[in-house]
Scaffold this motif. Structure first.
Motif, PDB file in Angstrom:
ATOM      1  N   ALA A  53     -10.978 -13.594  39.168  1.00 29.98           N
ATOM      2  CA  ALA A  53     -10.932 -14.795  38.308  1.00 29.98           C
ATOM      3  C   ALA A  53     -10.485 -14.408  36.901  1.00 29.98           C
ATOM      4  O   ALA A  53      -9.682 -15.109  36.264  1.00 29.98           O
ATOM      5  N   ALA A  54     -10.976 -13.276  36.411  1.00 30.66           N
ATOM      6  CA  ALA A  54     -10.583 -12.824  35.068  1.00 30.66           C
ATOM      7  C   ALA A  54      -9.106 -12.421  35.036  1.00 30.66           C
ATOM      8  O   ALA A  54      -8.406 -12.671  34.053  1.00 30.66           O
ATOM      9  N   ARG A  55      -8.637 -11.823  36.137  1.00 30.17           N
ATOM     10  CA  ARG A  55      -7.201 -11.443  36.188  1.00 30.17           C
ATOM     11  C   ARG A  55      -6.313 -12.671  36.078  1.00 30.17           C
ATOM     12  O   ARG A  55      -5.181 -12.599  35.609  1.00 30.17           O
ATOM     13  N   LEU A  56      -6.846 -13.825  36.535  1.00 30.42           N
ATOM     14  CA  LEU A  56      -6.059 -15.068  36.447  1.00 30.42           C
ATOM     15  C   LEU A  56      -6.185 -15.712  35.065  1.00 30.42           C
ATOM     16  O   LEU A  56      -5.678 -16.803  34.833  1.00 30.42           O
ATOM     17  N   GLY A  57      -6.910 -15.054  34.161  1.00 30.74           N
ATOM     18  CA  GLY A  57      -6.953 -15.535  32.771  1.00 30.74           C
ATOM     19  C   GLY A  57      -8.188 -16.329  32.410  1.00 30.74           C
ATOM     20  O   GLY A  57      -8.313 -16.809  31.282  1.00 30.74           O
ATOM     21  N   ALA A  58      -9.138 -16.468  33.367  1.00 28.01           N
ATOM     22  CA  ALA A  58     -10.365 -17.201  33.042  1.00 28.01           C
ATOM     23  C   ALA A  58     -11.276 -16.335  32.173  1.00 28.01           C
ATOM     24  O   ALA A  58     -11.156 -15.111  32.163  1.00 28.01           O
ATOM     25  N   ASP A  59     -12.180 -17.033  31.475  1.00 26.64           N
ATOM     26  CA  ASP A  59     -13.199 -16.347  30.680  1.00 26.64           C
ATOM     27  C   ASP A  59     -14.442 -16.291  31.580  1.00 26.64           C
ATOM     28  O   ASP A  59     -15.059 -17.325  31.838  1.00 26.64           O
ATOM     29  N   VAL A  60     -14.771 -15.105  32.096  1.00 26.03           N
ATOM     30  CA  VAL A  60     -15.741 -15.023  33.188  1.00 26.03           C
ATOM     31  C   VAL A  60     -17.028 -14.329  32.755  1.00 26.03           C
ATOM     32  O   VAL A  60     -17.002 -13.246  32.165  1.00 26.03           O
ATOM     33  N   LEU A  61     -18.148 -14.983  33.092  1.00 21.91           N
ATOM     34  CA  LEU A  61     -19.454 -14.347  32.957  1.00 21.91           C
ATOM     35  C   LEU A  61     -20.016 -14.152  34.365  1.00 21.91           C
ATOM     36  O   LEU A  61     -20.138 -15.109  35.124  1.00 21.91           O
ATOM     37  N   GLY A  62     -20.337 -12.906  34.692  1.00 26.49           N
ATOM     38  CA  GLY A  62     -21.007 -12.624  35.965  1.00 26.49           C
ATOM     39  C   GLY A  62     -22.487 -12.460  35.705  1.00 26.49           C
ATOM     40  O   GLY A  62     -22.879 -11.746  34.776  1.00 26.49           O
ATOM     41  N   VAL A  63     -23.305 -13.135  36.501  1.00 24.70           N
ATOM     42  CA  VAL A  63     -24.767 -13.006  36.362  1.00 24.70           C
ATOM     43  C   VAL A  63     -25.325 -12.552  37.703  1.00 24.70           C
ATOM     44  O   VAL A  63     -24.994 -13.120  38.752  1.00 24.70           O
ATOM     45  N   ASP A  64     -26.149 -11.526  37.643  1.00 26.04           N
ATOM     46  CA  ASP A  64     -26.732 -11.006  38.884  1.00 26.04           C
ATOM     47  C   ASP A  64     -28.110 -10.461  38.582  1.00 26.04           C
ATOM     48  O   ASP A  64     -28.381  -9.973  37.489  1.00 26.04           O
ATOM     49  N   ILE A  65     -28.983 -10.516  39.598  1.00 21.34           N
ATOM     50  CA  ILE A  65     -30.356 -10.057  39.391  1.00 21.34           C
ATOM     51  C   ILE A  65     -30.473  -8.533  39.427  1.00 21.34           C
ATOM     52  O   ILE A  65     -31.432  -7.967  38.906  1.00 21.34           O
ATOM     53  N   ALA A  66     -29.496  -7.871  40.006  1.00 20.17           N
ATOM     54  CA  ALA A  66     -29.581  -6.410  40.205  1.00 20.17           C
ATOM     55  C   ALA A  66     -28.920  -5.670  39.050  1.00 20.17           C
ATOM     56  O   ALA A  66     -27.713  -5.792  38.832  1.00 20.17           O
ATOM     57  N   LEU A  69     -25.902  -3.450  39.837  1.00 24.22           N
ATOM     58  CA  LEU A  69     -24.645  -4.151  40.134  1.00 24.22           C
ATOM     59  C   LEU A  69     -24.020  -4.713  38.859  1.00 24.22           C
ATOM     60  O   LEU A  69     -22.791  -4.734  38.713  1.00 24.22           O
ATOM     61  N   VAL A  70     -24.877  -5.141  37.926  1.00 30.51           N
ATOM     62  CA  VAL A  70     -24.377  -5.589  36.612  1.00 30.51           C
ATOM     63  C   VAL A  70     -23.642  -4.428  35.926  1.00 30.51           C
ATOM     64  O   VAL A  70     -22.529  -4.583  35.417  1.00 30.51           O
ATOM     65  N   GLU A  71     -24.258  -3.253  35.961  1.00 34.04           N
ATOM     66  CA  GLU A  71     -23.603  -2.064  35.359  1.00 34.04           C
ATOM     67  C   GLU A  71     -22.288  -1.762  36.050  1.00 34.04           C
ATOM     68  O   GLU A  71     -21.276  -1.484  35.408  1.00 34.04           O
ATOM     69  N   ALA A  72     -22.315  -1.821  37.386  1.00 33.06           N
ATOM     70  CA  ALA A  72     -21.090  -1.512  38.140  1.00 33.06           C
ATOM     71  C   ALA A  72     -19.984  -2.523  37.810  1.00 33.06           C
ATOM     72  O   ALA A  72     -18.812  -2.154  37.657  1.00 33.06           O
ATOM     73  N   GLY A  73     -20.372  -3.784  37.670  1.00 28.46           N
ATOM     74  CA  GLY A  73     -19.382  -4.823  37.340  1.00 28.46           C
ATOM     75  C   GLY A  73     -18.776  -4.586  35.971  1.00 28.46           C
ATOM     76  O   GLY A  73     -17.547  -4.646  35.792  1.00 28.46           O
ATOM     77  N   GLN A  78     -14.276  -2.965  32.548  1.00 28.44           N
ATOM     78  CA  GLN A  78     -13.765  -2.099  31.469  1.00 28.44           C
ATOM     79  C   GLN A  78     -12.632  -1.223  31.969  1.00 28.44           C
ATOM     80  O   GLN A  78     -11.620  -1.053  31.294  1.00 28.44           O
ATOM     81  N   ALA A  79     -12.787  -0.688  33.175  1.00 27.44           N
ATOM     82  CA  ALA A  79     -11.744   0.198  33.715  1.00 27.44           C
ATOM     83  C   ALA A  79     -10.420  -0.541  33.850  1.00 27.44           C
ATOM     84  O   ALA A  79      -9.348   0.049  33.730  1.00 27.44           O
ATOM     85  N   GLU A  80     -10.498  -1.851  34.090  1.00 25.76           N
ATOM     86  CA  GLU A  80      -9.263  -2.650  34.215  1.00 25.76           C
ATOM     87  C   GLU A  80      -8.820  -3.230  32.885  1.00 25.76           C
ATOM     88  O   GLU A  80      -7.831  -3.962  32.829  1.00 25.76           O
ATOM     89  N   GLY A  81      -9.606  -2.994  31.830  1.00 25.72           N
ATOM     90  CA  GLY A  81      -9.258  -3.557  30.521  1.00 25.72           C
ATOM     91  C   GLY A  81      -9.399  -5.075  30.483  1.00 25.72           C
ATOM     92  O   GLY A  81      -8.691  -5.752  29.733  1.00 25.72           O
ATOM     93  N   LEU A  82     -10.344  -5.612  31.282  1.00 26.77           N
ATOM     94  CA  LEU A  82     -10.541  -7.068  31.310  1.00 26.77           C
ATOM     95  C   LEU A  82     -11.612  -7.470  30.291  1.00 26.77           C
ATOM     96  O   LEU A  82     -12.796  -7.577  30.622  1.00 26.77           O
ATOM     97  N   ALA A  83     -11.181  -7.696  29.048  1.00 18.26           N
ATOM     98  CA  ALA A  83     -12.135  -8.050  27.990  1.00 18.26           C
ATOM     99  C   ALA A  83     -12.707  -9.445  28.214  1.00 18.26           C
ATOM    100  O   ALA A  83     -13.719  -9.816  27.616  1.00 18.26           O
TER     101      ALA A  83
END
Ligand SMILES: C[S@@+](CC[C@H](N)C(=O)[O-])C[C@H]1O[C@@H](n2cnc3c(N)ncnc32)[C@H](O)[C@@H]1O
Length: 270
Positions: A53-66, A69-73, A78-83
Motif C-alpha cells: 500500500a505504501a509503495r502505491l503512495g498511500a500514507d500507511v500506519l500498521g498496527v499490530d499487537i505483537a 512483528l511491529v519491529e520487523a515491519g 526502512q530497508a525499502e526507504g518507505l518513509a
C-alpha cells in the motif's frame, strides 16, 4: 500477560508471511489504494499488505499487537526507504490513541479477526474510518475445505478445548456474524458486501518443509504440537498436516509448494 499478544509473539510469523507476499500485493492492487490515501493496516504483521500500500503512495500506519512483528515491519519499511509506512503496537479491540474519522481505508487481512471482543473490533474500526471511507477485511472461513480452515480443524483435535466464553476468530468468516458486528457499530447492512477470494502460500521447498515452518514458527501451530506432544501424538499430528499440505499443493514443480486458500473478503462502506 495478555494471551492474545503472547500467542502472536511466540515463534516468528515473518517466516510464514514470507510465503504470502505475492497474494498480499495482488490484494492491495485490487482494492484501489491511491496516492496519499490514509490507510490503517490492522493486525498488519510485518507488512505483507502495508508495504505494498505504501509503495502505491498511500500514507500507511500498521498496527499490530505483537512487538516483534511491529519491529520487523519497521525494519522492512526502512530497508525499502518507505518513509510513508510506519508500524506501532496496538490492539484492534481498543484503538485508543487513534482519532475518530482519521483513515480513508482500514485494511485487516487475517489480522483483526484474531482480536478478542469482535463487537469492540467492529466499533473501533468504524470509529477510526472517516465517513465515506472503507473497511476491507480478509477473514478465514470456518469449515472451508481449503488449507487454513483445515489446519485449524486438524490442530483443534489435538488441543485442549478453548476457555469458556472464547469466541472463535473463524466466526469472522461467517457473513451473518460479520453483518451483526458492523450493524451494531452503526453501519447500514446495505453497505456491507462479501466475496470469496483466494490467497496463495508459495514456498520454495516441499509441502512437508512448509509444515515444518508452521511447526517451528507459527504460534497457533506451535501450541497444537505442544499439546500433541503432551499426549504422545506428535507424529500423528505431523502426519495429518503433511498429508493435508501435500493434498492441497498444486505446484507443478516438485521443488516448490503452492497452496491456494479461500477467504471471505468483506467490504464495508462507512
Ligand atoms: C495471521 S497474522 C496476519 C498478519 C498480516 N495481516 C499478514 O497478512 O501477513 C495475524 C496478525 O494479527 C495480529 N493480531 C492478533 N491479535 C491482534 C489484536 N488484538 N490487535 C492487533 N493485532 C492482532 C497478530 O499479531 C498477527 O500479526
Amino acid at each position: 500477560m495478555n494471551p492474545n499478544k503472547a500467542l502472536w509473539e511466540k515463534g516468528d510469523f515473518t517466516r510464514i508471511a514470507a510465503s504470502m507476499r505475492e497474494s498480499g500485493e495482488s490484494l492491495v492492487e485490487s482494492i484501489g489504494v491511491g496516492q496519499e490515501m490514509k490507510v490503517l493496516d490492522l493486525g498488519c504483521g510485518d507488512g505483507t499488505t502495508a508495504l505494498p500500500a505504501a509503495r502505491l503512495g498511500a500514507d500507511v500506519l500498521g498496527v499490530d499487537i505483537a512487538s516483534n512483528l511491529v519491529e520487523a515491519g519497521n525494519r522492512r519499511a526502512q530497508a525499502e526507504g518507505l518513509a510513508n509506512c510506519r508500524f506501532q503496537e496496538g490492539d484492534a479491540s481498543n484503538l485508543e490513541g487513534l482519532d475518530d474519522d482519521s483513515f480513508d481505508l482500514v485494511v485487516s487481512i487475517f489480522g483483526a479477526m484474531f482480536a478478542p471482543r469482535p463487537f469492540d473490533v467492529a466499533k473501533e474500526v468504524v470509529r477510526v474510518t472517516r465517513p465515506g471511507g472503507r473497511v476491507v477485511m480478509g477473514n478465514w472461513i470456518p469449515n472451508d475445505p481449503t488449507l487454513v480452515a483445515q489446519i485449524l480443524k486438524i490442530s483443534s483435535a489435538y488441543s485442549p478445548p478453548p476457555p469458556e466464553g472464547f469466541v472463535s476468530p473463524m466466526t469472522w468468516g461467517v457473513e451473518s456474524e460479520v453483518t451483526e458486528r458492523f450493524t451494531a457499530a452503526g453501519v447500514d447492512p446495505g453497505n456491507i458486501s462479501f466475496m470469496r477470494d483466494t490467497y496463495r502460500f508459495n514456498y520454495p521447498a516441499s509441502p512437508a518443509d512448509l509444515v515444518a515452518e508452521f511447526r517451528e514458527y507459527y504460534g497457533p501451530t506451535m501450541n497444537a504440537y505442544a499439546a500433541a506432544a503432551e499426549n504422545g501424538r506428535t507424529a500423528e499430528l505431523d502426519g495429518e498436516l503433511v498429508s493435508l499440505f501435500n493434498a492441497q499443493n498444486d505446484s507443478p514443480d516438485e521443488a516448490s509448494t503452492s497452496i491456494p486458500a479461500t477467504f471471505l473478503r468483506v467490504t464495508v462502506a462507512v
